[in-house]
Write a protein that holds these residues in place. Structure first.
Motif, mmCIF file in Angstrom:
data_model
loop_
_atom_site.group_PDB
_atom_site.id
_atom_site.type_symbol
_atom_site.label_atom_id
_atom_site.label_comp_id
_atom_site.label_asym_id
_atom_site.label_seq_id
_atom_site.Cartn_x
_atom_site.Cartn_y
_atom_site.Cartn_z
ATOM 1 N N ALA A 6 0.858 -1.185 0.000
ATOM 2 C CA ALA A 6 0.000 0.000 0.000
ATOM 3 C C ALA A 6 0.893 1.234 0.000
ATOM 4 O O ALA A 6 2.129 1.128 0.005
ATOM 5 C CB ALA A 6 -0.923 -0.005 1.215
ATOM 6 N N MET B 177 4.534 -0.659 2.865
ATOM 7 C CA MET B 177 4.018 0.656 2.487
ATOM 8 C C MET B 177 5.078 1.407 1.685
ATOM 9 O O MET B 177 6.278 1.300 1.971
ATOM 10 C CB MET B 177 3.691 1.476 3.748
ATOM 11 C CG MET B 177 2.712 0.842 4.705
ATOM 12 S SD MET B 177 1.012 1.110 4.216
ATOM 13 C CE MET B 177 0.826 2.859 4.549
ATOM 14 N N ALA C 199 -2.652 -0.021 8.813
ATOM 15 C CA ALA C 199 -2.395 -0.854 7.638
ATOM 16 C C ALA C 199 -2.135 -2.298 8.050
ATOM 17 O O ALA C 199 -2.640 -3.244 7.424
ATOM 18 C CB ALA C 199 -1.206 -0.302 6.854
ATOM 19 N N SER D 84 -4.129 -0.047 -2.300
ATOM 20 C CA SER D 84 -4.637 0.680 -1.141
ATOM 21 C C SER D 84 -3.701 1.826 -0.777
ATOM 22 O O SER D 84 -2.494 1.770 -1.033
ATOM 23 C CB SER D 84 -4.764 -0.258 0.064
ATOM 24 O OG SER D 84 -5.745 -1.241 -0.151
ATOM 25 N N TYR E 195 -3.206 5.001 2.483
ATOM 26 C CA TYR E 195 -3.597 5.436 3.826
ATOM 27 C C TYR E 195 -3.264 6.904 3.996
ATOM 28 O O TYR E 195 -2.183 7.362 3.620
ATOM 29 C CB TYR E 195 -2.873 4.594 4.886
ATOM 30 C CG TYR E 195 -3.391 3.184 4.949
ATOM 31 C CD1 TYR E 195 -4.301 2.792 5.920
ATOM 32 C CD2 TYR E 195 -3.007 2.248 3.995
ATOM 33 C CE1 TYR E 195 -4.804 1.496 5.964
ATOM 34 C CE2 TYR E 195 -3.508 0.949 4.018
ATOM 35 C CZ TYR E 195 -4.398 0.586 5.007
ATOM 36 O OH TYR E 195 -4.903 -0.702 5.025
#
Length: 644
Positions: free
Chosen positions: A261, A366, A358, A285, A287
């Protein structure tokens, strides 16, 4: 991404290595391993905690042992597929698909000559059973940490300083020079360590321990040389294809056997990476964070969420929004423990909370936009230092009048803060100074007199040493480009000392790996091949990166006002943390020890409360320093005592 540890010819090495490895459990909850072997008149013990990202099977487990070589490794190699193909063509047969095995076989074939060929982030220890040598190495830019401590002919190492502190029986001494540097910068430079005997292996270097007690060191990559090479490329007039280089780096950083993500603040750097990642991994995804409405109003913070939502909608990104309303009284001691050294940047809390969310959603990896500001001159300080050169041409009487007028303005009232006034006061604190001093003052917490007024008077020489070190690092170049001199200084000090450090510790505290595609050797080479007048154009910082990003991002995202990946400190200080600040000023351990002066702290608190000066960052850092110091001088396994 993992936690690594080990001992070499160290008393009770097996038990020590087990304790080191246990302390690093948060870095690798997916598995643990240890290896032992004779080494000269002692033994070597290697430990590992695994966060399984590539090759989730047992063939990726560590320490990895193969034909006399043993590797404990923390990191990711983004050019592992190419290295694997080259080694396979030379006859190497691989058992699994991990980059760990690629690194081990690259070492077998090329030794230390393999290090400049590695493209990624890494810290590792590799032991040769035939020679008895142990080699430690750290990546080019210091993305991954590696701490070590030597006594006699023995050595102990680990991914985190807290592990070394936990196994040395309270014998480590706090280094006051590191604490002084921390007050100045609000972080500890990579060249220093909070405990005296311990050290950080420098970025782009290796250390070899031999069974007869000899220790060799070497350097395989130097930012100063890379910047000099970039200067020559820039003089040729040919700009690198930055859009292609950043996209290629982003694509490589998506290499994973688990979901990846992104951080998405809605600013340029994270939006650009997220858009590129979505091109290669549709539906990825992301965040993002928001703040309580009252905190955002008080801090006059920009509305980053609406930009993040626009990027997510445009590129089909699955956006997760997290409101930052933490119980800072609970998080402060927890983050201080995980950060290893006194670091006063509240962005560490943001990173931890995002990574925790996450991780709860099953995400282990990430992508972050970290590094773009340092390499492409995106911070306000870069533009401000350029403006300061022009400001110095304004007649001195007029400058004095401006300074007096701004000094009388409040930075806050009871209901809101005034960012423009804070910026103006900050600018005037360095606008008249020489280049290196002005650059340092533009991002550090105190000038020399303010720092001396805050601490033990006996530390005058220590302050001078810390300031001299900054000057030496900043001036260690032959660049004729002011902007790139600032970028080089940031890449050598600010990036590894603060941003990469808090990103690693905060993310690993949540058992999450953060990758930084801008802090890639090829992106860095390209960055220093761009002349400064293409990085800052008019009042636009990161101009060349913005130009590249327009190939995929809408202009409203590319050229929006710069946001801050920070926290509403003034709001926290005025409410949540006010009682704690009073306690630390009145009866904190740093005050009682004599390191900090109560009268100077009390003046800071009073001026901040009156709205005349903004000391919120300073006081937040005093709190982090106090909590770190309590842990460092306690008997809870991390104990130490302070010496001058």
């Amino acid at each position: 991404m993992c936690g690594i540890a080990g001992t070499y010819r160290w008393p009770d090495g097996k038990a020590v290595t087990d304790r080191l490895t246990h302390t690093l459990a948060h870095r690798g909850p997916d598995g643990t391993g240890r290896y032992s072997h004779p080494a000269g008149d002692g033994e070597v013990h290697l430990g590992h905690r695994r966060l399984a990202i590539i090759d989730l099977s047992a063939t990726g487990a560590q320490p990895m042992v193969s034909d006399g070589l043993v590797l404990t490794y923390n990191g990711e190699l983004y050019n592992a597929p190419e290295l694997r193909a080259e080694l396979a063509a030379a006859g190497v047969r691989f058992r699994g698909t991990s980059d760990t095995e690629v690194l081990l076989e690259a070492w077998r074939r090329w030794g230390t000559d393999c290090l400049p060929r590695l493209r990624g982030m890494f810290a590792f220890g590799i032991f040769d059973e035939r020679t008895g040598d142990l080699v430690l190495a750290r990546d080019q830019l210091g993305i991954k940490p590696l701490f070590l401590l030597r006594r006699g002919g023995g050595l102990v190492f680990a991914s985190e300083l807290k592990a070394l502190a936990a196994v040395t029986g309270g014998s480590l001494e706090v280094d006051q020079a590191a604490l002084v540097a921390s007050l100045l910068y609000y972080w500890v430079p990579d060249s220093r360590c909070a405990f005296r005997e311990a050290e950080k292996l420098p970025p782009g270097s290796w250390l070899r321990c031999r069974p007869d007690g000899r220790v060799d060191r070497g350097r395989f990559w130097n930012l100063r040389d890379v910047a000099a090479e970039g200067r020559e490329r820039a003089r040729s007039g040919e700009l690198p294809d930055l859009a292609a280089i950043v996209e290629e780096s982003t694509r490589r950083h998506l290499l994973s056997d688990v979901p990846v993500a992104t951080f998405l603040s809605g600013g340029l750097d994270s939006s650009y990476l997220t858009a590129l990642a979505a091109r290669h991994q549709p539906g990825i995804s992301a965040y993002t964070i928001g703040f309580r409405a009252e905190d955002a109003r008080f801090e006059a913070m920009p509305d980053d969420l609406r930009y993040a939502r626009r990027v997510a909608t445009r590129f089909g990104v699955d956006l997760h929004e997290i409101e930052i309303a933490p119980n800072v009284l609970d998080l402060l001691p927890r983050m201080t423990y995980h950060l290893d050294e006194p670091i006063g940047d509240p962005a560490a809390i943001n990173t931890f909370l995002i990574c925790s969310a996450a991780r709860e959603a099953g995400v282990k990896v990430m992508l972050s936009g970290m590094g773009a500001d340092e390499l492409f001159a995106g911070y306000r300080k870069h533009l401000a230092n350029l403006i300061a050169l022009r400001y110095q041409r304004v007649p001195r009487p007029l400058r004095r009048g401006v300074s007096r007028a701004v000094d009388r303005l409040p930075v806050a009232t009871a209901r809101r803060g005034y960012r423009s006034v804070r910026f103006a006061k900050r600018f005037l604190s360095f606008a008249d100074l020489p280049e290196e001093t002005a650059f340092r003052r533009s991002y550090t917490m105190y000038d020399q007199d303010e720092l001396l007024a805050l601490i033990d008077p006996d530390l005058v020489g220590t302050v001078e040493d810390v300031l001299t070190e900054h000057a030496d690092v900043y001036q260690d170049n032959d660049l004729d480009d002011f902007v790139n001199r600032m970028c080089l200084g940031d890449a050598r000090m600010f990036l590894p000392g603060l941003n990469l450090t808090y990103t690693d510790r905060s993310s690993m505290a949540a058992s999450t790996e953060v990758r930084v595609p801008y802090v890639d050797v090829e992106v860095v080479r390209a960055a220093f091949a761009v002349p400064g007048d293409r990085k800052i154009v008019g009042r636009q910082g990161k101009a060349v990166l913005k130009e590249a990003a327009t190939s995929i991002l809408p202009r409203e995202i590319v050229y929006r006002p710069k946001g801050l990946f920070s926290a509403p400190l003034r709001a926290w200080m005025s409410r949540d943390l006010a009682p704690l600040v009073r306690e630390v000023v009145d009866d904190g351990m740093l005050v009682r020890s004599g390191f900090l002066r109560r009268d100077a702290l009390a003046r800071m608190v009073a001026e901040d409360a009156a709205g005349q000066r903004d000391f919120s960052k300073h006081l937040w850092h005093v709190l982090t320093l106090e909590y770190w110091y309590r842990g460092a001088t306690s008997g809870a396994g991390q104990n130490a005592h302070v010496t001058a």
